[in-house]
Structure formats: C-alpha cells, structure tokens
Design a protein around this motif. Structure first.
Motif, PDB file in Angstrom:
ATOM      1  N   GLY A   8      21.229  68.818 132.521  1.00 31.40           N
ATOM      2  CA  GLY A   8      20.710  68.901 131.165  1.00 31.40           C
ATOM      3  C   GLY A   8      21.741  68.484 130.144  1.00 31.40           C
ATOM      4  N   VAL A   9      21.441  68.796 128.899  1.00 30.50           N
ATOM      5  CA  VAL A   9      22.280  68.421 127.765  1.00 30.50           C
ATOM      6  C   VAL A   9      23.448  69.396 127.644  1.00 30.50           C
ATOM      7  CG1 VAL A   9      22.324  68.196 125.244  1.00 30.50           C
ATOM      8  CG2 VAL A   9      20.367  67.348 126.546  1.00 30.50           C
ATOM      9  N   ILE A  10      24.619  68.856 127.373  1.00 33.15           N
ATOM     10  CA  ILE A  10      25.799  69.674 127.119  1.00 33.15           C
ATOM     11  C   ILE A  10      25.788  70.074 125.647  1.00 33.15           C
ATOM     12  CG2 ILE A  10      28.321  69.678 127.042  1.00 33.15           C
ATOM     13  CD1 ILE A  10      28.285  67.694 129.371  1.00 33.15           C
ATOM     14  N   ARG A  19      26.068  76.579 133.795  1.00 39.44           N
ATOM     15  CA  ARG A  19      24.987  77.162 132.982  1.00 39.44           C
ATOM     16  C   ARG A  19      23.646  76.539 133.337  1.00 39.44           C
ATOM     17  NH1 ARG A  19      22.635  74.975 129.010  1.00 39.44           N
ATOM     18  NH2 ARG A  19      24.310  73.548 128.413  1.00 39.44           N
ATOM     19  N   GLU A  20      23.584  75.211 133.365  1.00 40.50           N
ATOM     20  CA  GLU A  20      22.317  74.531 133.670  1.00 40.50           C
ATOM     21  C   GLU A  20      21.812  74.891 135.067  1.00 40.50           C
ATOM     22  OE1 GLU A  20      20.142  72.699 132.007  1.00 40.50           O
ATOM     23  OE2 GLU A  20      21.232  72.563 130.123  1.00 40.50           O
ATOM     24  N   LEU A  21      22.706  74.952 136.036  1.00 41.22           N
ATOM     25  CA  LEU A  21      22.315  75.329 137.395  1.00 41.22           C
ATOM     26  C   LEU A  21      21.693  76.717 137.403  1.00 41.22           C
ATOM     27  CD1 LEU A  21      22.352  74.845 140.486  1.00 41.22           C
ATOM     28  CD2 LEU A  21      24.644  75.876 140.490  1.00 41.22           C
ATOM     29  N   ARG A  22      22.350  77.662 136.734  1.00 41.22           N
ATOM     30  CA  ARG A  22      21.848  79.047 136.689  1.00 41.22           C
ATOM     31  C   ARG A  22      20.496  79.115 135.979  1.00 41.22           C
ATOM     32  NH1 ARG A  22      25.445  80.873 133.636  1.00 41.22           N
ATOM     33  NH2 ARG A  22      24.172  80.991 131.771  1.00 41.22           N
ATOM     34  N   TRP A  31      14.185  79.016 131.808  1.00 41.64           N
ATOM     35  CA  TRP A  31      13.733  77.669 131.474  1.00 41.64           C
ATOM     36  C   TRP A  31      13.481  77.513 129.978  1.00 41.64           C
ATOM     37  CZ3 TRP A  31       9.402  77.256 135.717  1.00 41.64           C
ATOM     38  CH2 TRP A  31       9.998  77.155 136.981  1.00 41.64           C
ATOM     39  N   ASP A  32      13.726  76.289 129.486  1.00 42.58           N
ATOM     40  CA  ASP A  32      13.328  75.926 128.129  1.00 42.58           C
ATOM     41  C   ASP A  32      11.801  75.859 128.080  1.00 42.58           C
ATOM     42  OD1 ASP A  32      15.988  75.718 127.381  1.00 42.58           O
ATOM     43  OD2 ASP A  32      16.072  73.552 127.705  1.00 42.58           O
ATOM     44  N   PRO A  33      11.189  75.899 126.883  1.00 39.91           N
ATOM     45  CA  PRO A  33       9.725  75.922 126.790  1.00 39.91           C
ATOM     46  C   PRO A  33       9.013  74.767 127.500  1.00 39.91           C
ATOM     47  CG  PRO A  33      10.688  76.437 124.668  1.00 39.91           C
ATOM     48  CD  PRO A  33      11.825  76.055 125.570  1.00 39.91           C
ATOM     49  N   ASP A  34       9.626  73.584 127.545  1.00 38.27           N
ATOM     50  CA  ASP A  34       8.968  72.434 128.182  1.00 38.27           C
ATOM     51  C   ASP A  34       9.435  72.198 129.608  1.00 38.27           C
ATOM     52  OD1 ASP A  34       7.430  71.855 125.914  1.00 38.27           O
ATOM     53  OD2 ASP A  34       9.068  70.709 125.013  1.00 38.27           O
ATOM     54  N   GLU A  35      10.156  73.135 130.189  1.00 38.25           N
ATOM     55  CA  GLU A  35      10.663  72.967 131.551  1.00 38.25           C
ATOM     56  C   GLU A  35       9.841  73.757 132.544  1.00 38.25           C
ATOM     57  OE1 GLU A  35      15.458  72.249 131.147  1.00 38.25           O
ATOM     58  OE2 GLU A  35      14.751  74.326 131.200  1.00 38.25           O
TER      59      GLU A  35
END
Length: 193
Positions: A83-85, A97-100, A143-147
C-alpha cells in the motif's frame, strides 16, 4: 558492425503546472527542453506517494498472498500485501503495518530488499520491497473502506510457478520476487542471509 548512437542528453526542466489532483495522486504538465532542439516539449508527470509491497515468509516456507479486485484492470489480481507509505513513514515500518492491516500477519524480522521505480516515464514515486520473516496470523484485520482481500499462503516454489505461468501479473510483485530469489536460494541452502 553498426555504429553506436550517441549517449542520451539530459533535458532541462523549464517549469510545471498542476493539471489534475485526485485523492491518490496529482498530475503535472511539465515543460522540458532538449539541449539540441529549439522547441520545448510538454510531458505529463504523475506525482504519487511512495508505495510498499511485502513478501511475508512464514516459518513453514510459504508466502502470504492477497487476491483482490483491481479497478484499473476491472478484474481480480493475485498480489503480495502492500500500500501507500504515509508521509515521513519508514518503508520497512510501512511494510510491517500494511502486512498487519491487510492480512493479520505479523513477523519476527523485517528488512528492505530494494526499491524500484514503478514507471519512470511518467511517475516520480518509488515502490519499496520489504521482506518479513517468521510471519504468522496474529493480528486483527484493519482494512480501508474500499479494501477486501482473499488471504492465502502458498509455498515459495508454488508462487514462483504461478508467476512464471502468468498467474501473477502485477509488476511490483514480480520485482519483489526477483529480488527475493537469491535470499530464497540462500535460505534453502541453510545459509544465513
């Protein structure tokens, strides 16, 4: 033998102006001047934040994969988490963070495998490729809302086979697998890397 063409010349940046802004990136119209040409040229540059993609290796020698719908191709894609840093965030910390968040996996160690330019013809960002070892599913998904993801693990050799067969087509995932190749060979040989 054919004559070698001259070395490419560095163009001079004359100026830029923003032509579009989205929640993910902005687009600039940028004027460049070639040193041997009279007329400047206008190019479009996508200003995007840096990204991170994570190869998460489990203690059993499996990689964590995600399958998700991708709007750009209007289809599903098998990838590694990423994802985005965030602005100012360390790439390795962002990868952890993204993995978790995306998979619930947490590892015992993490390191940068390398960084690549996704498309230097029109993008100015980098994608950092992170290896997390000892990955286990221990955290809550965030997850983010669109994930939404299908989370799976496959043996490293299965993942390479899938990539060679065209089942993985995301360029940054293929870059990560390329950089992971010597690490995996050393791990299989019992060498510390």
């Amino acid at each position: 033998m054919a004559e070698q063409p001259p070395s490419p010349q560095r163009w001079k940046k004359l100026g830029s102006r923003e032509v579009a802004r989205t929640r993910i990136f902005s687009v600039e119209s940028v004027d460049f001047q070639h040193p041997k040409r009279a007329k400047p040229q206008d190019f479009f540059v996508i200003n995007a934040p840096d990204w991170v993609n994570v190869l998460a290796l489990t203690p059993g020698g499996h990689l964590v994969l995600v399958r998700q719908f991708r709007y750009g191709i209007d289809d599903f894609s098998v990838e590694i988490p990423g994802g985005v840093i965030d602005l100012g965030e360390d790439p390795v910390a962002a990868g952890v963070r993204e993995l978790r968040e995306e998979t619930g996996y947490v590892g015992r160690s993490a390191r940068l495998l390398g960084s690549v330019r996704p498309n230097p013809a029109m993008q100015n960002n980098r994608c950092h490729l992170v290896l997390v070892e000892g990955a286990r599913p221990e955290a809550r998904l965030d997850w983010d809302p669109d994930e939404e993801f299908e989370i799976m693990t496959r043996s490293v050799d299965e993942v390479y086979s899938l990539a060679y067969a065209g089942g993985i087509t995301h360029a940054m995932v293929l870059d990560a697998l390329l950089l992971f190749t010597p690490v995996w060979a050393a791990l299989k040989a019992g060498r510390v890397v």
